[in-house]
Write a protein that holds these residues in place. Structure first.
Motif, PDB file in Angstrom:
ATOM      1  N   ALA A  36       1.059  -1.303  -0.097  1.00  0.00           N
ATOM      2  CA  ALA A  36      -0.124  -0.008  -0.032  1.00  0.00           C
ATOM      3  C   ALA A  36       0.873   1.347  -0.046  1.00  0.00           C
ATOM      4  CB  ALA A  36      -0.877   0.066   1.197  1.00  0.00           C
ATOM      5  N   PRO A  37       0.446   2.313  -0.603  1.00  0.00           N
ATOM      6  CA  PRO A  37       1.075   3.372  -0.726  1.00  0.00           C
ATOM      7  C   PRO A  37       1.104   4.006   0.858  1.00  0.00           C
ATOM      8  CG  PRO A  37      -1.033   4.016  -1.571  1.00  0.00           C
ATOM      9  CD  PRO A  37      -0.852   2.683  -1.452  1.00  0.00           C
ATOM     10  N   VAL A  38       2.519   4.677   1.221  1.00  0.00           N
ATOM     11  CA  VAL A  38       2.538   5.356   2.463  1.00  0.00           C
ATOM     12  C   VAL A  38       2.452   6.842   2.203  1.00  0.00           C
ATOM     13  CG1 VAL A  38       3.963   5.832   4.498  1.00  0.00           C
ATOM     14  CG2 VAL A  38       3.839   3.608   3.388  1.00  0.00           C
ATOM     15  N   VAL A  39       1.622   7.594   2.977  1.00  0.00           N
ATOM     16  CA  VAL A  39       1.505   9.111   3.047  1.00  0.00           C
ATOM     17  C   VAL A  39       1.816   9.736   4.082  1.00  0.00           C
ATOM     18  CG1 VAL A  39      -0.035   8.875   1.125  1.00  0.00           C
ATOM     19  CG2 VAL A  39      -0.797   8.997   3.019  1.00  0.00           C
ATOM     20  N   ASP A  40       1.984  11.197   4.008  1.00  0.00           N
ATOM     21  CA  ASP A  40       2.298  11.744   5.155  1.00  0.00           C
ATOM     22  C   ASP A  40       0.745  12.145   5.945  1.00  0.00           C
ATOM     23  OD1 ASP A  40       0.804  13.665   3.610  1.00  0.00           O
ATOM     24  OD2 ASP A  40       1.991  15.446   4.321  1.00  0.00           O
ATOM     25  N   ALA A  41       0.934  12.659   7.068  1.00  0.00           N
ATOM     26  CA  ALA A  41      -0.391  12.992   7.945  1.00  0.00           C
ATOM     27  C   ALA A  41      -1.313  13.622   7.264  1.00  0.00           C
ATOM     28  CB  ALA A  41      -0.061  13.501   9.206  1.00  0.00           C
ATOM     29  N   THR A  42      -0.968  14.258   6.179  1.00  0.00           N
ATOM     30  CA  THR A  42      -2.226  15.250   5.554  1.00  0.00           C
ATOM     31  C   THR A  42      -2.647  14.465   4.403  1.00  0.00           C
ATOM     32  OG1 THR A  42      -0.518  16.322   4.286  1.00  0.00           O
ATOM     33  CG2 THR A  42      -1.206  17.422   6.368  1.00  0.00           C
ATOM     34  N   ASN A  43      -2.180  13.410   3.954  1.00  0.00           N
ATOM     35  CA  ASN A  43      -2.570  12.494   3.001  1.00  0.00           C
ATOM     36  C   ASN A  43      -2.392  13.102   1.466  1.00  0.00           C
ATOM     37  OD1 ASN A  43      -3.567  10.144   1.791  1.00  0.00           O
ATOM     38  ND2 ASN A  43      -5.612  10.761   1.683  1.00  0.00           N
ATOM     39  N   THR A  44      -1.305  14.079   1.638  1.00  0.00           N
ATOM     40  CA  THR A  44      -1.038  14.754   0.331  1.00  0.00           C
ATOM     41  C   THR A  44       0.428  14.191  -0.201  1.00  0.00           C
ATOM     42  OG1 THR A  44      -0.036  16.642   1.853  1.00  0.00           O
ATOM     43  CG2 THR A  44      -2.426  16.949   1.003  1.00  0.00           C
ATOM     44  N   LEU A  45       1.222  14.070   0.650  1.00  0.00           N
ATOM     45  CA  LEU A  45       2.609  13.604   0.095  1.00  0.00           C
ATOM     46  C   LEU A  45       2.816  12.155   0.261  1.00  0.00           C
ATOM     47  CD1 LEU A  45       4.807  16.384   1.996  1.00  0.00           C
ATOM     48  CD2 LEU A  45       3.976  16.399  -0.302  1.00  0.00           C
ATOM     49  N   TYR A  46       3.201  11.880  -1.005  1.00  0.00           N
ATOM     50  CA  TYR A  46       3.571  10.361  -1.280  1.00  0.00           C
ATOM     51  C   TYR A  46       4.872   9.959  -0.745  1.00  0.00           C
ATOM     52  CZ  TYR A  46       5.349   5.883  -3.576  1.00  0.00           C
ATOM     53  OH  TYR A  46       5.542   4.688  -3.770  1.00  0.00           O
ATOM     54  N   ARG A  47       5.096   8.912   0.228  1.00  0.00           N
ATOM     55  CA  ARG A  47       6.366   8.648   0.826  1.00  0.00           C
ATOM     56  C   ARG A  47       6.974   7.430   0.134  1.00  0.00           C
ATOM     57  NH1 ARG A  47       7.679  13.432   2.507  1.00  0.00           N
ATOM     58  NH2 ARG A  47       6.655  14.227   4.619  1.00  0.00           N
ATOM     59  N   GLY A  48       6.386   6.576  -0.154  1.00  0.00           N
ATOM     60  CA  GLY A  48       6.911   5.075  -0.670  1.00  0.00           C
ATOM     61  C   GLY A  48       5.789   4.164  -0.508  1.00  0.00           C
ATOM     62  N   ASN A  49       6.094   2.999  -0.791  1.00  0.00           N
ATOM     63  CA  ASN A  49       5.321   1.725  -0.607  1.00  0.00           C
ATOM     64  C   ASN A  49       5.695   0.979   0.765  1.00  0.00           C
ATOM     65  OD1 ASN A  49       3.591   2.144  -2.734  1.00  0.00           O
ATOM     66  ND2 ASN A  49       4.854   1.021  -4.150  1.00  0.00           N
ATOM     67  N   ILE A  50       4.682   0.480   1.196  1.00  0.00           N
ATOM     68  CA  ILE A  50       5.251  -0.683   2.288  1.00  0.00           C
ATOM     69  C   ILE A  50       4.728  -1.844   1.712  1.00  0.00           C
ATOM     70  CG2 ILE A  50       3.004  -0.101   3.474  1.00  0.00           C
ATOM     71  CD1 ILE A  50       6.416  -0.896   5.217  1.00  0.00           C
ATOM     72  N   TYR A  51       5.493  -3.011   1.914  1.00  0.00           N
ATOM     73  CA  TYR A  51       5.060  -4.507   1.318  1.00  0.00           C
ATOM     74  C   TYR A  51       4.922  -5.125   2.771  1.00  0.00           C
ATOM     75  CZ  TYR A  51       6.193  -2.920  -3.418  1.00  0.00           C
ATOM     76  OH  TYR A  51       6.195  -2.653  -4.774  1.00  0.00           O
ATOM     77  N   ARG A  52       4.052  -5.978   2.661  1.00  0.00           N
ATOM     78  CA  ARG A  52       3.725  -7.163   3.657  1.00  0.00           C
ATOM     79  C   ARG A  52       5.169  -7.941   3.741  1.00  0.00           C
ATOM     80  NH1 ARG A  52      -1.404 -10.821   2.722  1.00  0.00           N
ATOM     81  NH2 ARG A  52      -0.512 -10.903   0.873  1.00  0.00           N
ATOM     82  N   TYR A  53       5.662  -8.370   2.628  1.00  0.00           N
ATOM     83  CA  TYR A  53       6.951  -9.293   2.556  1.00  0.00           C
ATOM     84  C   TYR A  53       8.047  -8.644   3.386  1.00  0.00           C
ATOM     85  CZ  TYR A  53      11.347 -11.045   0.833  1.00  0.00           C
ATOM     86  OH  TYR A  53      12.540 -11.711   0.608  1.00  0.00           O
ATOM     87  N   HIS A  54       8.259  -7.270   3.375  1.00  0.00           N
ATOM     88  CA  HIS A  54       9.518  -6.818   4.087  1.00  0.00           C
ATOM     89  C   HIS A  54       9.354  -6.728   5.748  1.00  0.00           C
ATOM     90  CE1 HIS A  54      10.364  -5.019  -0.206  1.00  0.00           C
ATOM     91  NE2 HIS A  54      11.283  -5.741   0.191  1.00  0.00           N
ATOM     92  N   ILE A  55       7.964  -6.572   6.004  1.00  0.00           N
ATOM     93  CA  ILE A  55       7.538  -6.684   7.307  1.00  0.00           C
ATOM     94  C   ILE A  55       7.855  -8.127   8.024  1.00  0.00           C
ATOM     95  CG2 ILE A  55       5.725  -6.342   9.202  1.00  0.00           C
ATOM     96  CD1 ILE A  55       4.689  -4.118   7.270  1.00  0.00           C
ATOM     97  N   TYR A  56       7.193  -9.092   7.207  1.00  0.00           N
ATOM     98  CA  TYR A  56       7.500 -10.444   7.622  1.00  0.00           C
ATOM     99  C   TYR A  56       8.789 -10.965   7.673  1.00  0.00           C
ATOM    100  CZ  TYR A  56       2.287 -11.141   7.671  1.00  0.00           C
ATOM    101  OH  TYR A  56       0.825 -11.097   7.989  1.00  0.00           O
ATOM    102  N   LYS A  57       9.463 -10.494   6.675  1.00  0.00           N
ATOM    103  CA  LYS A  57      10.822 -10.721   6.527  1.00  0.00           C
ATOM    104  C   LYS A  57      11.742 -10.355   7.774  1.00  0.00           C
ATOM    105  CE  LYS A  57      15.055 -10.572   3.538  1.00  0.00           C
ATOM    106  NZ  LYS A  57      15.645 -10.042   2.420  1.00  0.00           N
ATOM    107  N   TYR A  58      11.563  -9.114   8.173  1.00  0.00           N
ATOM    108  CA  TYR A  58      12.180  -8.512   9.394  1.00  0.00           C
ATOM    109  C   TYR A  58      11.779  -9.413  10.527  1.00  0.00           C
ATOM    110  CZ  TYR A  58      13.278  -5.065  12.862  1.00  0.00           C
ATOM    111  OH  TYR A  58      13.605  -4.567  14.000  1.00  0.00           O
ATOM    112  N   LYS A  59      10.325  -9.777  10.551  1.00  0.00           N
ATOM    113  CA  LYS A  59      10.158 -10.570  11.964  1.00  0.00           C
ATOM    114  C   LYS A  59      10.545 -11.673  11.831  1.00  0.00           C
ATOM    115  CE  LYS A  59       7.553 -10.911  15.606  1.00  0.00           C
ATOM    116  NZ  LYS A  59       7.830 -10.540  16.859  1.00  0.00           N
ATOM    117  N   PHE A  60      10.861 -12.446  10.645  1.00  0.00           N
ATOM    118  CA  PHE A  60      11.586 -13.839  10.538  1.00  0.00           C
ATOM    119  C   PHE A  60      12.733 -13.709  11.210  1.00  0.00           C
ATOM    120  CE2 PHE A  60      13.931 -16.999   8.421  1.00  0.00           C
ATOM    121  CZ  PHE A  60      13.454 -18.071   8.595  1.00  0.00           C
TER     122      PHE A  60
END
Length: 210
Positions: A36-60
């Motif tokens: 999903a896209p990651v945005v700032d608190a005002t929902n106007t600036l695009y910061r990047g994408n966050i992937y499930r895979y990278h979170i699960y990989k980190y947890k592993f």
């Protein structure tokens, strides 16, 4: 043109840059999203994408880590892979490439939404009149001056051209060729006559029936 393909940000799931990974993964799982896209608190600036895979990989690799204490900004991807509303479709194709979607910004660099990969493919299918086409001819070209006009005239003697696209040589050892789609109402004998005419003129032709 690509503005018409945008899913507006109000109609998609976004992740705030202030969110932690535990909350983010719950949202992604709840909506069965790969990313999903990651945005700032005002929902106007695009910061990047966050992937499930990278979170699960980190947890592993860090089983004792508390995801509630890890910010999503630690795993931002595709931070510069964006297009603008006034960009051409040509630019979109080479920007989106392997992404499931790409972020879209307006002329002020405000995040407006995303273009999904499957939407782009669907657009191409409609633009090439795939649902109303009966045949595709792949005609290997020789690079002669005026050749495309010549081939268009030859094909039009037998059938209407619904769409056409050219391909150049590549490092994959492919030749230059013209691909044209022909209407589904054409009978086989007309297509065969067209192919025979092109073959007599020393053109290699491959025919695909849709």
């Amino acid at each position: 043109m690509i503005k018409n393909l945008v899913h507006h940000k109000d109609n998609i799931v976004t992740i705030s840059e202030t969110m932690n990974c535990l909350d983010a993964i719950e949202i992604l799982e709840q909506h069965s999203l790969r990313n999903a896209p990651v945005v700032d608190a005002t929902n106007t600036l695009y910061r990047g994408n966050i992937y499930r895979y990278h979170i699960y990989k980190y947890k592993f690799h860090h089983p004792d880590a508390d995801l509630a204490q890890v910010k999503v900004t630690q795993f931002l991807k595709n931070t510069t892979r964006v297009v603008h509303e006034n960009d051409s479709f040509y630019q979109l194709i080479f920007a989106i490439r392997d992404l499931p979607f790409i972020a879209v910004l307006d002329k002020e660099n405000v995040f407006t939404g995303v273009i999904q990969h499957d939407v782009m493919i669907n657009y191409l299918a409609q633009a090439w009149v795939a649902d109303k086409s009966g045949y595709v001819l792949a005609i290997q070209t020789r690079g002669e001056k005026g050749e495309l006009n010549k081939l268009a005239r030859l094909v039009n003697r037998k059938a209407d051209i619904q769409s056409a696209v050219t391909f150049e040589k590549t490092t994959y050892d492919t030749s230059t060729y013209l691909m044209v789609t022909l209407p589904e109402y054409l009978d086989v004998s007309s297509v065969r006559a067209l192919v025979n005419d092109l073959t007599r003129r020393k053109y290699d032709v491959n025919v695909v029936t849709l």
